[in-house]
Write a protein that holds these residues in place. Structure first.
Motif, short mmCIF file in Angstrom:
data_model
loop_
_atom_site.label_atom_id
_atom_site.label_comp_id
_atom_site.label_asym_id
_atom_site.label_seq_id
_atom_site.Cartn_x
_atom_site.Cartn_y
_atom_site.Cartn_z
N TRP A 25 4.07 5.20 -7.37
CA TRP A 25 3.17 5.64 -8.43
C TRP A 25 2.38 6.89 -8.08
CZ3 TRP A 25 4.02 0.34 -7.74
CH2 TRP A 25 4.64 -0.29 -8.82
N GLY A 26 2.15 7.12 -6.80
CA GLY A 26 1.37 8.29 -6.41
C GLY A 26 2.19 9.56 -6.27
N ILE A 27 3.49 9.38 -5.98
CA ILE A 27 4.34 10.56 -5.76
C ILE A 27 5.51 10.61 -6.74
CG2 ILE A 27 5.85 11.75 -4.10
CD1 ILE A 27 4.05 10.67 -1.86
N LEU A 60 -9.48 4.43 -1.45
CA LEU A 60 -8.38 3.85 -0.67
C LEU A 60 -8.78 2.55 0.00
CD1 LEU A 60 -6.77 7.05 0.87
CD2 LEU A 60 -6.11 5.80 -1.18
N GLY A 102 3.60 1.38 -2.97
CA GLY A 102 2.90 1.69 -4.22
C GLY A 102 2.53 3.15 -4.31
N TYR A 103 2.05 3.71 -3.20
CA TYR A 103 1.72 5.13 -3.18
C TYR A 103 2.96 5.99 -3.40
CZ TYR A 103 0.27 9.72 -1.58
OH TYR A 103 0.03 11.07 -1.50
N ILE A 140 -8.45 -0.07 -2.62
CA ILE A 140 -7.02 -0.28 -2.89
C ILE A 140 -6.43 -1.16 -1.79
CG2 ILE A 140 -4.75 0.84 -3.01
CD1 ILE A 140 -6.21 3.24 -4.33
N PHE A 179 0.83 -1.21 0.00
CA PHE A 179 0.00 0.00 0.00
C PHE A 179 0.86 1.26 0.00
CE2 PHE A 179 -2.61 3.31 1.91
CZ PHE A 179 -3.82 3.15 1.26
N PHE A 180 1.78 1.36 0.95
CA PHE A 180 2.56 2.58 1.08
C PHE A 180 3.67 2.70 0.03
CE2 PHE A 180 0.57 2.40 5.30
CZ PHE A 180 0.00 3.67 5.30
N ALA A 222 4.46 10.01 -10.68
CA ALA A 222 3.15 10.48 -11.15
C ALA A 222 3.29 11.39 -12.37
CB ALA A 222 2.42 11.20 -10.03
N ASN A 278 -4.89 -4.87 -2.31
CA ASN A 278 -3.54 -5.19 -1.85
C ASN A 278 -3.56 -6.41 -0.95
OD1 ASN A 278 -2.08 -1.82 -1.53
ND2 ASN A 278 -2.67 -2.99 -3.31
#
Length: 139
Positions: free
Chosen positions: A25-27, A48, A21-22, A51, A18-19, A30, A55
Motif C-alpha cells: 500500500w505504501g509503494i 509508524l 503492508g508498506y 502502525i 508491517f513491511f 499508492a 500490527n
C-alpha cells in the motif's frame, strides 16, 4: 494464548505485516489508490509507532484465532486459507460496507482492495501457520 508458538507467530507475523503492508500500500499501489480515492484523508507523515502497535495487536488476535481454528494441524496451505477468509471478511465484507456508507473510494478501489486483502491476509496466515508448524511440540 501466550504459548511459544503464538508469541513467535505474533512476532514474525507483525514484522511481515508491517513491511509487506508498506510494500503493497505504501509503494506498489499508492498511485492506484490515489486515483480511486474520492477524498484525501491520509496524514502527511504516518505514525509508524502506532502502525507497528496496531500490527502487533492485529497479528496477536489472528495468531490466537488461527491456533484455535487449526486444532494442532499446521500447514502453509491451511494458514493461507485461514488468512484468505480473514481477507474476504475485511476486503469484501467491510469494503462493501464502507463503500455503502462512506465516500472514501470508488467501487474499483474497494474491489482492488478486496483482492489485495485476500492475498495479503493469506500470506500472513501462511506465515502464522509456518511459525506454529516450526514451534509445535514434537510427538
Amino acid at each position: 494464548m501466550f504459548s511459544k508458538s503464538n508469541l513467535l507467530a505474533t512476532l514474525v507475523g507483525t514484522i511481515v505485516m508491517f513491511f509487506l503492508g508498506y510494500l503493497i500500500w505504501g509503494i506498489a499501489t499508492a498511485d492506484f489508490f490515489e486515483e480511486h480515492s474520492t477524498i484525501n484523508v491520509m496524514k502527511e507523515v504516518p505514525d509508524l509507532g502506532l502502525i507497528a502497535l496496531a500490527n502487533l495487536i492485529a497479528v496477536f488476535a489472528l495468531s490466537t484465532l488461527y491456533g484455535k481454528w487449526a486444532r494442532g494441524h499446521h500447514s502453509l496451505g491451511q494458514g493461507f486459507q485461514f488468512g484468505a477468509w480473514i481477507g474476504v471478511f475485511v476486503g469484501i465484507g467491510m469494503g462493501l460496507l464502507n463503500y455503502a456508507t462512506t465516500e472514501f473510494m470508488d467501487l474499483n478501489g474497494y474491489m482492488a482492495e478486496a483482492v489485495l486483502d485476500i492475498i495479503f491476509y493469506g500470506i500472513l496466515g501462511a506465515v502464522i501457520a509456518f511459525m506454529y508448524q516450526k514451534t509445535a511440540a514434537k510427538e
